[in-house]
Design an enzyme around this catalytic site. Sequence first.
Site, short mmCIF file in Angstrom:
data_model
loop_
_atom_site.label_atom_id
_atom_site.label_comp_id
_atom_site.label_asym_id
_atom_site.label_seq_id
_atom_site.Cartn_x
_atom_site.Cartn_y
_atom_site.Cartn_z
N SER A 14 37.32 -43.38 80.30
CA SER A 14 38.56 -43.13 81.05
C SER A 14 39.76 -42.45 80.02
O SER A 14 39.68 -42.91 78.99
CB SER A 14 39.29 -44.03 81.94
OG SER A 14 39.58 -45.18 81.09
N CYS A 15 40.51 -41.58 80.50
CA CYS A 15 41.70 -41.28 80.20
C CYS A 15 41.68 -40.10 78.98
O CYS A 15 40.93 -39.98 77.98
CB CYS A 15 42.61 -42.57 79.43
SG CYS A 15 43.26 -43.70 80.50
N ASP A 16 42.76 -39.19 79.13
CA ASP A 16 42.78 -38.25 78.31
C ASP A 16 44.28 -38.06 77.88
O ASP A 16 45.13 -37.87 78.85
CB ASP A 16 42.20 -36.88 78.60
CG ASP A 16 40.66 -37.02 78.65
OD1 ASP A 16 39.83 -36.87 77.77
OD2 ASP A 16 40.38 -37.30 79.86
#
Length: 421
Positions: free
Chosen positions: A5-7
């Site tokens: 997850s996540c950027d």
Amino acid sequence: MEPTSCDTFVALPPATIGNRIIFGKNSDRVFDEVQEIVYFPAAFHGSGKKLECTYIEIEQVTETYAVILSRPSWLWGAEMGANEHGVCIGNEAVWGREEVSDEEALLGMDLVRLGLERADTAEKAVTTIVNLLEKYGQGGNCSESMVFSYHNSFLIADRHEAWILETAGQYWAAEKIEEGVRNISNQLCITTKIDREHPKMREYAKEKGWWDGQKEFDFTAVYSHLQNSCITTLTGRYCEGSKLLNKYKGSMTSEKMMEILRDKESGINMEGEFQTTSSMVSILPTDPTLPCIHFFTGTPDPERSVFKPFIFVPNITELLDTSSPTFGQEDPVKKKPRFQNKPDRRHPLYRKHEEAVEMIISNKERGRKMLEEMKILEKEMLKEMESVLQNKNLDVNRAASLFSQYVNNEMKIYESNISSF
């Protein structure tokens, strides 16, 4: 643990238009987790005060800055946010050779909020976070729905520069970025350009047999599970995010950053068990006479959400429609054993957005009409914000209620379409 997850992204002049730094992040979390948008004003605290974070209590500082946060509504910290001095921070889950501690300490999300509350520049935020990391450590469950723990990396920006800070337990490395574009995802990416570091980082790696002390020190190669430090050659969201950033290099705007965050083909806009639960884009003008503008969705899937603007001014209107209910000491997060049940944390905007998504799925024609109205609202907002930056005509009274008014306008779109369905 595989990256899930996540950027977080940043573009600095000359990669941007208008001599601005553009910051952006998608917060990808468990699909049903509610993320709220909350504002905390600047405050002075007496000496000797204590501060209760998600799991542990730490020493409070004398002064904290005003912050706007996008955070999972069950915890104290934040996934991303900004402060009154134009500092923005987003964090990522990372894993490597150093084991993740099971003991409760500061979450990476706590460190995001603490960095914003206590630092008026990006580099000071780096210092704040690493000092807290050394004193209190990082650890604890990062989800109320599942067992999920990790180390953290951070992308920190202000009006002049950005920093990448990556951690492995108590050890860390930081890289300064002064121009161009960069992104971080769920893997270490600092290699041989290290501008600040834990004083015993190399010695520890040598003791563990991860580095022979002879080769050029490469933080990712040494501390990561990845065998190849040239991680830009790998597939996945880190690589895809880098491609999207470079596609707009030289012409980056807040609107194009929003496009990147909405990109589903790349995996940046995540769907599934983990999904994009909230998104943030910030404009940080290098001209100190211009306001920084921060846009938040506060709802899942930026493709089906409206980015709404926030500007730090006095007397901010209370953000009632994006604030989740609170449960005090009765919250399952506070009781031990923790997380024995999961209360309804949906805020008013989240509830209306949920109803709207159901309609989009069940009635495509009506859904297209509503999405078009949302796009029109967002374009009007972007035009208004550009006028503020071009003409330096900030109406402070309007700015105080700006975010709340756009939330209200978004909810009216949902209500009008749902009621006529």
